[in-house]
Design an enzyme around this catalytic site. Structure first.
Site, PDB file in Angstrom:
ATOM      1  N   CYS A  42       0.843  -1.189   0.000  1.00 53.49           N
ATOM      2  CA  CYS A  42       0.000   0.000   0.000  1.00 53.49           C
ATOM      3  C   CYS A  42       0.885   1.249   0.000  1.00 53.49           C
ATOM      4  O   CYS A  42       1.996   1.236   0.524  1.00 53.49           O
ATOM      5  CB  CYS A  42      -0.900  -0.002   1.237  1.00 53.49           C
ATOM      6  SG  CYS A  42      -2.070   1.390   1.258  1.00 53.49           S
ATOM      7  N   ASP A  44       0.461   3.715   1.736  1.00 49.52           N
ATOM      8  CA  ASP A  44       0.427   4.274   3.093  1.00 49.52           C
ATOM      9  C   ASP A  44       1.845   4.531   3.634  1.00 49.52           C
ATOM     10  O   ASP A  44       2.695   3.637   3.605  1.00 49.52           O
ATOM     11  CB  ASP A  44      -0.314   3.287   4.016  1.00 49.52           C
ATOM     12  CG  ASP A  44      -0.685   3.920   5.344  1.00 49.52           C
ATOM     13  OD1 ASP A  44       0.233   4.366   6.073  1.00 49.52           O
ATOM     14  OD2 ASP A  44      -1.885   3.970   5.667  1.00 49.52           O
ATOM     15  N   ARG A  46       2.978   4.667   6.470  1.00 52.38           N
ATOM     16  CA  ARG A  46       3.353   3.952   7.689  1.00 52.38           C
ATOM     17  C   ARG A  46       3.825   2.523   7.438  1.00 52.38           C
ATOM     18  O   ARG A  46       4.141   1.797   8.380  1.00 52.38           O
ATOM     19  CB  ARG A  46       2.173   3.941   8.675  1.00 52.38           C
ATOM     20  CG  ARG A  46       1.733   5.329   9.089  1.00 52.38           C
ATOM     21  CD  ARG A  46       0.353   5.330   9.712  1.00 52.38           C
ATOM     22  NE  ARG A  46      -0.680   4.913   8.763  1.00 52.38           N
ATOM     23  CZ  ARG A  46      -1.968   4.790   9.067  1.00 52.38           C
ATOM     24  NH1 ARG A  46      -2.376   5.024  10.301  1.00 52.38           N
ATOM     25  NH2 ARG A  46      -2.832   4.430   8.129  1.00 52.38           N
ATOM     26  N   HIS A  98      -2.383  -3.974   5.034  1.00 53.89           N
ATOM     27  CA  HIS A  98      -2.218  -3.587   6.440  1.00 53.89           C
ATOM     28  C   HIS A  98      -3.581  -3.269   7.049  1.00 53.89           C
ATOM     29  O   HIS A  98      -4.456  -2.688   6.392  1.00 53.89           O
ATOM     30  CB  HIS A  98      -1.279  -2.385   6.579  1.00 53.89           C
ATOM     31  CG  HIS A  98      -1.799  -1.128   5.944  1.00 53.89           C
ATOM     32  ND1 HIS A  98      -2.340  -0.095   6.676  1.00 53.89           N
ATOM     33  CD2 HIS A  98      -1.888  -0.743   4.651  1.00 53.89           C
ATOM     34  CE1 HIS A  98      -2.709   0.874   5.856  1.00 53.89           C
ATOM     35  NE2 HIS A  98      -2.464   0.512   4.615  1.00 53.89           N
ATOM     36  N   CYS A 101      -6.200   0.115   6.787  1.00 51.52           N
ATOM     37  CA  CYS A 101      -5.960   0.681   5.451  1.00 51.52           C
ATOM     38  C   CYS A 101      -7.078   1.670   5.065  1.00 51.52           C
ATOM     39  O   CYS A 101      -8.256   1.315   5.045  1.00 51.52           O
ATOM     40  CB  CYS A 101      -5.885  -0.447   4.431  1.00 51.52           C
ATOM     41  SG  CYS A 101      -5.484   0.137   2.765  1.00 51.52           S
TER      42      CYS A 101
HETATM   43 CO    CO Z   1      -3.453   1.175   2.948  1.00 55.41          CO
END
Ligand code: CO
Length: 211
Positions: A42, A44, A46, A98, A101
């Site tokens: 992803c 993302d 993090r 994750h 998400c």
């Molecule tokens: Co995500």
């Protein structure tokens, strides 16, 4: 100092650290790459692929998009995938989702985000395929977490359904496909699905190849 300049200063410090440990660190990997893993994760911020897996430059070939999707009409993902499978000859492909998400959370809602709706539509499809199971789970976190897991499993299956992945299985008995979930609260990765070369999850997507 402008905030972004911190990143450039960090880069200088990182180079110094690497060269202190190994003076030929960059020269040794500058001419070619031989990663054994393709990571589809992803976007993302993090879930940084190398950091959470303790890997170094040269070890992971990486593709990231919103909600770690394998969409069979996405030429960006397909180009990364074909290059990884046919030229880099990776041994493993990891789809890492994750919990928490934002893409999956939005797909679960009725929120309208314009263009992004088109991308998240694929996650709504995952919900529809598994609606019997998902509708039976209490609304909220448990259902959200399960959709994150089912989405990863579905994307790993999509990899198995792609013709050039199947051709590599037939010719080279690789790559192995993996579905992982990263937990934002603990930093731990759970291994939730694995497909060995040649194990077709769905007959309808299996191709015959000319000898
Ligand atoms: Co995500």
């Amino acid at each position: 100092m402008d905030d972004y300049r911190r990143l450039l200063l960090n880069n200088r410090a990182w180079v110094k650290d690497k060269l202190d440990l190994r003076p030929d660190f960059f020269e040794a990997t500058a001419t070619e790459q031989r990663p054994e893993y393709l990571w589809i994760g992803c976007s993302d911020s993090r879930v940084p692929a190398e950091e959470v897996t303790g890997t170094h430059p040269g070890e992971l070939f990486v593709h990231r998009n919103v909600a770690n999707m394998v969409v069979h009409t996405d030429f960006n993902m397909l180009s990364v995938l074909q290059y990884a499978v046919e030229i880099l000859c990776v041994k493993h492909i990891i789809v890492c989702g994750h919990y928490g998400c934002g893409g999956v959370r939005t797909a679960l809602s009725r929120r309208d985000l314009g263009l992004i709706n088109k991308w998240l539509r694929h996650i709504k499809d995952v919900y529809r395929f598994h609606s019997t199971e998902l509708d039976a789970i209490p609304e909220g976190q448990p259902r959200f977490d399960r959709l994150v897991e089912l989405n990863v499993i579905e994307q790993v299956h999509h990899l198995a359904d792609i013709s050039f992945v199947q051709r590599a299985w037939r010719k080279h008995q690789r790559p192995m496909l993996h579905g992982w979930i990263y937990d934002l609260h603990t930093g731990l990765i759970n291994d939730i699905v694995k497909i060995d070369p040649g194990d077709h999850p769905h007959d309808i997507y299996e191709y015959d190849f000319e000898p």
